[in-house]
Design a protein around this motif. Structure first.
Motif, mmCIF file in Angstrom:
data_model
loop_
_atom_site.group_PDB
_atom_site.id
_atom_site.type_symbol
_atom_site.label_atom_id
_atom_site.label_comp_id
_atom_site.label_asym_id
_atom_site.label_seq_id
_atom_site.Cartn_x
_atom_site.Cartn_y
_atom_site.Cartn_z
ATOM 1 N N ARG A 1 43.189 45.930 34.770
ATOM 2 C CA ARG A 1 44.090 46.775 33.986
ATOM 3 C C ARG A 1 45.501 46.312 34.335
ATOM 4 N N THR A 2 46.098 45.569 33.454
ATOM 5 C CA THR A 2 47.330 44.864 33.788
ATOM 6 C C THR A 2 48.580 45.732 33.702
ATOM 7 N N LYS A 3 48.513 46.886 33.054
ATOM 8 C CA LYS A 3 49.716 47.710 32.882
ATOM 9 C C LYS A 3 50.306 48.117 34.236
ATOM 10 N N GLY A 4 49.474 48.613 35.140
ATOM 11 C CA GLY A 4 49.946 49.001 36.470
ATOM 12 C C GLY A 4 50.432 47.815 37.273
ATOM 13 N N PHE A 5 49.742 46.676 37.127
ATOM 14 C CA PHE A 5 50.150 45.466 37.847
ATOM 15 C C PHE A 5 51.510 44.992 37.366
ATOM 16 N N VAL A 6 51.709 44.982 36.049
ATOM 17 C CA VAL A 6 52.979 44.543 35.470
ATOM 18 C C VAL A 6 54.112 45.454 35.941
ATOM 19 N N THR A 7 53.879 46.761 35.940
ATOM 20 C CA THR A 7 54.896 47.715 36.400
ATOM 21 C C THR A 7 55.224 47.485 37.866
ATOM 22 N N SER A 8 54.198 47.274 38.690
ATOM 23 C CA SER A 8 54.416 47.036 40.120
ATOM 24 C C SER A 8 55.222 45.766 40.349
ATOM 25 N N VAL A 9 54.875 44.711 39.631
ATOM 26 C CA VAL A 9 55.594 43.445 39.801
ATOM 27 C C VAL A 9 57.054 43.606 39.385
ATOM 28 N N SER A 10 57.298 44.262 38.254
ATOM 29 C CA SER A 10 58.679 44.408 37.788
ATOM 30 C C SER A 10 59.508 45.259 38.738
ATOM 31 N N GLN A 11 58.890 46.263 39.367
ATOM 32 C CA GLN A 11 59.618 47.139 40.286
ATOM 33 C C GLN A 11 59.849 46.501 41.651
ATOM 34 N N MET A 12 58.918 45.674 42.112
ATOM 35 C CA MET A 12 58.987 45.156 43.478
ATOM 36 C C MET A 12 59.387 43.688 43.577
ATOM 37 N N LYS A 13 59.621 43.043 42.458
ATOM 38 C CA LYS A 13 59.887 41.604 42.475
ATOM 39 C C LYS A 13 61.119 41.238 43.303
ATOM 40 N N SER A 14 62.099 42.147 43.349
ATOM 41 C CA SER A 14 63.344 41.819 44.046
ATOM 42 C C SER A 14 63.210 41.866 45.568
ATOM 43 N N PHE A 15 62.252 42.618 46.103
ATOM 44 C CA PHE A 15 62.173 42.743 47.564
ATOM 45 C C PHE A 15 60.812 42.405 48.168
ATOM 46 N N VAL A 16 59.814 42.087 47.361
ATOM 47 C CA VAL A 16 58.509 41.656 47.875
ATOM 48 C C VAL A 16 58.413 40.142 47.686
ATOM 49 N N PRO A 17 58.220 39.376 48.771
ATOM 50 C CA PRO A 17 58.273 37.917 48.652
ATOM 51 C C PRO A 17 57.030 37.277 48.029
ATOM 52 N N ALA A 18 55.867 37.953 48.091
ATOM 53 C CA ALA A 18 54.650 37.292 47.628
ATOM 54 C C ALA A 18 53.578 38.311 47.257
ATOM 55 N N ILE A 19 52.608 37.838 46.489
ATOM 56 C CA ILE A 19 51.410 38.615 46.152
ATOM 57 C C ILE A 19 50.259 37.975 46.912
ATOM 58 N N ILE A 20 49.526 38.786 47.663
ATOM 59 C CA ILE A 20 48.375 38.294 48.414
ATOM 60 C C ILE A 20 47.110 38.609 47.612
ATOM 61 N N ASP A 21 46.394 37.583 47.227
ATOM 62 C CA ASP A 21 45.170 37.705 46.446
ATOM 63 C C ASP A 21 43.990 37.518 47.393
ATOM 64 N N MET A 22 43.171 38.565 47.543
ATOM 65 C CA MET A 22 42.019 38.491 48.442
ATOM 66 C C MET A 22 40.734 38.601 47.626
ATOM 67 N N THR A 23 39.839 37.655 47.848
ATOM 68 C CA THR A 23 38.530 37.666 47.210
ATOM 69 C C THR A 23 37.494 37.806 48.316
ATOM 70 N N VAL A 24 36.645 38.812 48.206
ATOM 71 C CA VAL A 24 35.672 39.127 49.252
ATOM 72 C C VAL A 24 34.262 38.932 48.708
ATOM 73 N N SER A 25 33.406 38.296 49.514
ATOM 74 C CA SER A 25 32.016 38.102 49.129
ATOM 75 C C SER A 25 31.131 38.193 50.370
ATOM 76 N N ILE A 26 29.915 38.634 50.157
ATOM 77 C CA ILE A 26 28.951 38.750 51.258
ATOM 78 C C ILE A 26 27.977 37.570 51.158
ATOM 79 N N PRO A 27 27.805 36.809 52.238
ATOM 80 C CA PRO A 27 26.860 35.678 52.205
ATOM 81 C C PRO A 27 25.438 36.145 51.907
#
Length: 193
Positions: free
Chosen positions: A13-39
């Motif tokens: 759901r990209t609406k919340g993500f887009v809002t978060s990025v636009s609000q925090m882009k000036s003071f958050v240096p990076a987005i951490i993408d974590m992918t989790v899987s169980i062997p």
């Protein structure tokens, strides 16, 4: 919508993500993408396993995306997010085949001492606080108070055991995704719980 139906992840759901990025882009240096899987050979972790102190192996792929690499416009940010989820879905497919993330080095992080110290500190604080409360309330000074305390602790223990049992993976209902075609030929996904 224009997004393929993913096999391993939910459609973002990209609406919340887009809002978060636009609000925090000036003071958050990076987005951490974590992918989790169980062997394949690992038992999925449950709350009961955690409380029993049993270990479970999980694989985590961490990717850092600099905010400088994220597009400026809201539409471009939404498309960027969807593209990352398509890549994530492909990475999970490759993990299912190879039982490891592609082009990733496995690092065993072990059990950090810091988390043990935090856990022991909280347990000591809760035990000391509970003892002081029972001492202050005079619940331990009579048979009636002792009985009331014992029954209360037994009820809490039974309720916690029931809640932990329901949190186990084998008791949960799996999410079902059924593809639905729209009138213009775009494939959508409906999530059924």
């Amino acid at each position: 919508m224009g997004l393929l139906v993913p096999r391993n992840v939910l459609i973002p759901r990209t609406k919340g993500f887009v809002t978060s990025v636009s609000q925090m882009k000036s003071f958050v240096p990076a987005i951490i993408d974590m992918t989790v899987s169980i062997p394949k050979d690992s038992t999925p972790p449950t709350m009961l396993w955690l409380f029993k102190g049993q270990s479970s192996v999980i694989h985590v792929k961490v990717t850092r995306h600099s905010m400088k690499d994220v597009p400026e416009s809201d539409e471009a940010v939404a498309q960027w997010c969807k593209d990352k989820f398509i890549v994530k879905d492909d990475v999970l497919d490759q993990h299912k085949i190879a039982d490891a993330f592609p082009d990733s080095e496995l690092i065993d992080i072990g059990r950090p001492l810091k988390s043990l110290v935090v856990l022991v500190s909280w347990v000591c604080l809760l035990v000391f606080g509970s003892f002081k409360f029972l001492q202050w309330s005079d619940l331990l000074s009579s048979w009636k108070g002792l009985t009331f305390t014992a029954v209360g602790l037994a009820i809490v223990t039974i309720l916690m055991h029931i809640l932990i049992q329901f949190s186990q993976l084998e008791h949960s209902t799996p999410t079902k995704v059924s593809p639905v075609s729209s009138s213009n030929g775009t494939v959508l996904a409906t999530v059924l719980y």
